[in-house]
Design a protein around this motif. Structure first.
Motif, PDB file in Angstrom:
ATOM      1  N   LEU A  91       0.856  -1.183   0.000  1.00  0.00           N
ATOM      2  CA  LEU A  91       0.000   0.000   0.000  1.00  0.00           C
ATOM      3  C   LEU A  91       0.894   1.236   0.000  1.00  0.00           C
ATOM      4  O   LEU A  91       1.745   1.401   0.870  1.00  0.00           O
ATOM      5  N   THR A  92       0.697   2.085  -1.011  1.00  0.00           N
ATOM      6  CA  THR A  92       1.510   3.297  -1.127  1.00  0.00           C
ATOM      7  C   THR A  92       1.101   4.298  -0.057  1.00  0.00           C
ATOM      8  O   THR A  92      -0.087   4.545   0.162  1.00  0.00           O
ATOM      9  N   ARG A  93       2.084   4.862   0.609  1.00  0.00           N
ATOM     10  CA  ARG A  93       1.822   5.794   1.706  1.00  0.00           C
ATOM     11  C   ARG A  93       1.522   7.186   1.151  1.00  0.00           C
ATOM     12  O   ARG A  93       2.391   8.040   1.014  1.00  0.00           O
ATOM     13  N   LEU A  94       0.262   7.423   0.838  1.00  0.00           N
ATOM     14  CA  LEU A  94      -0.188   8.676   0.267  1.00  0.00           C
ATOM     15  C   LEU A  94      -0.790   9.579   1.337  1.00  0.00           C
ATOM     16  O   LEU A  94      -1.272   9.104   2.371  1.00  0.00           O
ATOM     17  N   LYS A  95      -0.772  10.859   1.064  1.00  0.00           N
ATOM     18  CA  LYS A  95      -1.366  11.834   1.991  1.00  0.00           C
ATOM     19  C   LYS A  95      -2.833  11.515   2.241  1.00  0.00           C
ATOM     20  O   LYS A  95      -3.342  11.644   3.367  1.00  0.00           O
ATOM     21  N   GLN A  96      -3.541  11.082   1.182  1.00  0.00           N
ATOM     22  CA  GLN A  96      -4.971  10.775   1.316  1.00  0.00           C
ATOM     23  C   GLN A  96      -5.230   9.610   2.263  1.00  0.00           C
ATOM     24  O   GLN A  96      -6.323   9.451   2.786  1.00  0.00           O
ATOM     25  N   ARG A  97      -4.221   8.765   2.473  1.00  0.00           N
ATOM     26  CA  ARG A  97      -4.393   7.561   3.289  1.00  0.00           C
ATOM     27  C   ARG A  97      -3.709   7.647   4.656  1.00  0.00           C
ATOM     28  O   ARG A  97      -3.885   6.759   5.483  1.00  0.00           O
ATOM     29  N   GLU A  98      -2.918   8.661   4.863  1.00  0.00           N
ATOM     30  CA  GLU A  98      -2.006   8.711   6.003  1.00  0.00           C
ATOM     31  C   GLU A  98      -2.664   8.389   7.335  1.00  0.00           C
ATOM     32  O   GLU A  98      -2.127   7.628   8.142  1.00  0.00           O
ATOM     33  N   ASN A  99      -3.823   8.943   7.596  1.00  0.00           N
ATOM     34  CA  ASN A  99      -4.455   8.792   8.910  1.00  0.00           C
ATOM     35  C   ASN A  99      -5.346   7.555   9.031  1.00  0.00           C
ATOM     36  O   ASN A  99      -5.949   7.330  10.087  1.00  0.00           O
ATOM     37  N   ASN A 100      -5.422   6.758   7.978  1.00  0.00           N
ATOM     38  CA  ASN A 100      -6.316   5.589   7.998  1.00  0.00           C
ATOM     39  C   ASN A 100      -5.668   4.325   8.536  1.00  0.00           C
ATOM     40  O   ASN A 100      -6.370   3.380   8.892  1.00  0.00           O
ATOM     41  N   TYR A 101      -4.318   4.298   8.597  1.00  0.00           N
ATOM     42  CA  TYR A 101      -3.615   3.054   8.898  1.00  0.00           C
ATOM     43  C   TYR A 101      -2.449   3.273   9.855  1.00  0.00           C
ATOM     44  O   TYR A 101      -1.995   4.397  10.068  1.00  0.00           O
ATOM     45  N   ILE A 102      -1.970   2.170  10.404  1.00  0.00           N
ATOM     46  CA  ILE A 102      -0.630   2.122  10.980  1.00  0.00           C
ATOM     47  C   ILE A 102       0.281   1.645   9.850  1.00  0.00           C
ATOM     48  O   ILE A 102       0.050   0.587   9.258  1.00  0.00           O
ATOM     49  N   TRP A 103       1.317   2.420   9.562  1.00  0.00           N
ATOM     50  CA  TRP A 103       2.258   2.075   8.490  1.00  0.00           C
ATOM     51  C   TRP A 103       3.399   1.295   9.122  1.00  0.00           C
ATOM     52  O   TRP A 103       4.290   1.867   9.742  1.00  0.00           O
ATOM     53  N   VAL A 104       3.352  -0.023   8.973  1.00  0.00           N
ATOM     54  CA  VAL A 104       4.265  -0.891   9.714  1.00  0.00           C
ATOM     55  C   VAL A 104       5.706  -0.677   9.272  1.00  0.00           C
ATOM     56  O   VAL A 104       6.576  -0.358  10.081  1.00  0.00           O
ATOM     57  N   ALA A 105       5.988  -0.847   7.985  1.00  0.00           N
ATOM     58  CA  ALA A 105       7.343  -0.661   7.464  1.00  0.00           C
ATOM     59  C   ALA A 105       7.289  -0.696   5.944  1.00  0.00           C
ATOM     60  O   ALA A 105       6.429  -1.358   5.362  1.00  0.00           O
ATOM     61  N   PRO A 106       8.218   0.000   5.266  1.00  0.00           N
ATOM     62  CA  PRO A 106       8.259  -0.040   3.800  1.00  0.00           C
ATOM     63  C   PRO A 106       8.736  -1.392   3.296  1.00  0.00           C
ATOM     64  O   PRO A 106       9.614  -2.012   3.913  1.00  0.00           O
ATOM     65  N   ILE A 107       8.153  -1.849   2.184  1.00  0.00           N
ATOM     66  CA  ILE A 107       8.539  -3.150   1.623  1.00  0.00           C
ATOM     67  C   ILE A 107       8.847  -3.072   0.131  1.00  0.00           C
ATOM     68  O   ILE A 107       9.302  -4.054  -0.449  1.00  0.00           O
ATOM     69  N   ASN A 108       8.612  -1.898  -0.487  1.00  0.00           N
ATOM     70  CA  ASN A 108       8.890  -1.806  -1.916  1.00  0.00           C
ATOM     71  C   ASN A 108       9.023  -0.352  -2.342  1.00  0.00           C
ATOM     72  O   ASN A 108       8.438   0.552  -1.746  1.00  0.00           O
ATOM     73  N   ILE A 109       9.840  -0.157  -3.358  1.00  0.00           N
ATOM     74  CA  ILE A 109       9.971   1.158  -3.996  1.00  0.00           C
ATOM     75  C   ILE A 109       9.617   0.974  -5.458  1.00  0.00           C
ATOM     76  O   ILE A 109       9.940  -0.049  -6.061  1.00  0.00           O
ATOM     77  N   SER A 110       8.920   1.948  -6.029  1.00  0.00           N
ATOM     78  CA  SER A 110       8.407   1.773  -7.373  1.00  0.00           C
ATOM     79  C   SER A 110       8.422   3.103  -8.121  1.00  0.00           C
ATOM     80  O   SER A 110       8.896   4.116  -7.612  1.00  0.00           O
ATOM     81  N   LYS A 111       7.901   3.089  -9.337  1.00  0.00           N
ATOM     82  CA  LYS A 111       7.814   4.270 -10.201  1.00  0.00           C
ATOM     83  C   LYS A 111       6.462   4.272 -10.890  1.00  0.00           C
ATOM     84  O   LYS A 111       5.847   3.225 -11.092  1.00  0.00           O
ATOM     85  N   LEU A 112       6.006   5.450 -11.269  1.00  0.00           N
ATOM     86  CA  LEU A 112       4.853   5.572 -12.150  1.00  0.00           C
ATOM     87  C   LEU A 112       5.356   5.882 -13.553  1.00  0.00           C
ATOM     88  O   LEU A 112       6.209   6.765 -13.727  1.00  0.00           O
ATOM     89  N   HIS A 113       4.828   5.160 -14.550  1.00  0.00           N
ATOM     90  CA  HIS A 113       5.232   5.367 -15.933  1.00  0.00           C
ATOM     91  C   HIS A 113       3.995   5.674 -16.771  1.00  0.00           C
ATOM     92  O   HIS A 113       3.011   4.932 -16.735  1.00  0.00           O
ATOM     93  N   LEU A 114       4.055   6.762 -17.522  1.00  0.00           N
ATOM     94  CA  LEU A 114       3.048   7.033 -18.544  1.00  0.00           C
ATOM     95  C   LEU A 114       3.594   6.447 -19.841  1.00  0.00           C
ATOM     96  O   LEU A 114       4.626   6.896 -20.349  1.00  0.00           O
ATOM     97  N   VAL A 115       2.910   5.409 -20.360  1.00  0.00           N
ATOM     98  CA  VAL A 115       3.432   4.699 -21.531  1.00  0.00           C
ATOM     99  C   VAL A 115       2.445   4.766 -22.696  1.00  0.00           C
ATOM    100  O   VAL A 115       1.247   5.010 -22.511  1.00  0.00           O
ATOM    101  N   THR A 116       2.989   4.528 -23.867  1.00  0.00           N
ATOM    102  CA  THR A 116       2.184   4.500 -25.087  1.00  0.00           C
ATOM    103  C   THR A 116       2.791   3.482 -26.050  1.00  0.00           C
ATOM    104  O   THR A 116       3.971   3.133 -25.939  1.00  0.00           O
ATOM    105  N   ASN A 117       1.981   3.015 -27.001  1.00  0.00           N
ATOM    106  CA  ASN A 117       2.519   2.199 -28.098  1.00  0.00           C
ATOM    107  C   ASN A 117       2.321   2.918 -29.433  1.00  0.00           C
ATOM    108  O   ASN A 117       2.387   2.313 -30.492  1.00  0.00           O
ATOM    109  N   ASP A 118       2.070   4.221 -29.323  1.00  0.00           N
ATOM    110  CA  ASP A 118       1.897   5.078 -30.489  1.00  0.00           C
ATOM    111  C   ASP A 118       3.140   5.958 -30.635  1.00  0.00           C
ATOM    112  O   ASP A 118       3.402   6.826 -29.798  1.00  0.00           O
TER     113      ASP A 118
END
Length: 277
Positions: A91-118
């Motif tokens: 679960l990505t630790r976003l501002k919109q979600r911050e107060n909804n959970y206990i964030w136990v520990a980070p387990i992954n780092i990722s990227k967002l990609h805008l892709v096309t085949n055109d």
């Protein structure tokens, strides 16, 4: 009379002690970890995935019995918010979600990609593409990012595999996806990996094992300690690497250090003779 009173007081406290102990055991037995059916993070068909393996190993090392069902992500989020002893990852630790959970520990780092085949779209900058239809996973950082950037025609779907099929079928010429999982889904459904081009990429907050605020603090601390150890030992990165038939760039690994090459750009390809797990 005093003897009888003392006897019943003893019985009362004995029952209270047994009930309390039994309840604690039940709390541990009833721990639930929701996994996402979104390869290579997790696969319901194969009962594995690199996030699945990281989290399951953490619970095993922490000696915490639990159940591990796969659940649609929106429903999982509501369950974890409302029920103590329930977890989900990643679960990505976003501002919109911050107060909804206990964030136990980070387990992954990722990227967002805008892709096309055109190829014509690949030559343009993303601010010039705001009127072009785009697909993204529903309720994900990809959807939120598209909204924040001002894209006008956003189609959201349940998972990356559905997005990949719509994208491959030419229904939607743009796809905002979570890098590796999106490209993996594209490969698995038979997309032409040589025609998947990255228009732009964005860093995102770390992904966590998250739990309900009602979860017992001692359970949270056990898991946090184990996950910190796994990260420091390089175990998380080792598990992640094992799921990909190509080297992962340093900025996609939690143990990344400066001086390493950036993550891939341009066409994404997985050798055709490599069998996906």
């Amino acid at each position: 009379m005093e003897h009888k009173r003392g006897f019943w007081i003893y019985i009362f406290f004995f029952i209270l002690l047994v009930t309390s102990s039994s309840h604690g055991a039940e709390d541990q037995k009833d721990l639930v970890v929701y996994h996402t059916n979104n390869p290579p993070w997790g696969s319901q068909d194969r009962n594995n995935g690199f996030i699945f393996d990281i989290v399951e190993q953490a619970f095993t090392r922490a000696d915490l019995p639990h159940r591990s069902p796969f659940l649609p992500w929106k429903r999982a989020q509501m369950d974890v918010i409302n029920k103590g002893g329930h977890f989900m990852a990643p679960l990505t630790r976003l501002k919109q979600r911050e107060n909804n959970y206990i964030w136990v520990a980070p387990i992954n780092i990722s990227k967002l990609h805008l892709v096309t085949n055109d190829k014509t779209l690949h030559q343009k900058k993303w601010p010039d593409l705001l009127d072009i239809p785009v697909v993204a996973r529903r309720g994900s950082p990809a959807e939120y990012k598209l909204q924040a950037l001002g894209f006008k025609y956003i189609t959201t779907v349940e998972n990356e595999t559905v997005a990949a099929r719509m994208f491959t079928g030419k229904h939607l010429p743009l796809w905002m996806q979570r890098g590796l999982p999106g490209s993996w889904a594209y490969h698995v459904i038979g997309g032409d990996s040589g025609s998947l081009y990255t228009v732009a990429e964005w860093s995102t907050p770390l992904q966590y094992l998250a739990t309900s605020k009602k979860t017992p603090p001692d359970v949270v601390e056990k898991l946090r300690k184990v996950l910190v150890q796994m990260r420091e030992e390089g175990e998380m990165d080792r598990i992640k690497r094992a799921y990909f038939p190509f080297p992962l760039a340093c900025d996609l690994l939690l143990g990344c250090t400066e001086g390493h090459p950036p993550s891939f750009r341009g066409p994404f390809s997985i050798p055709k003779d490599v069998k996906t797990r």
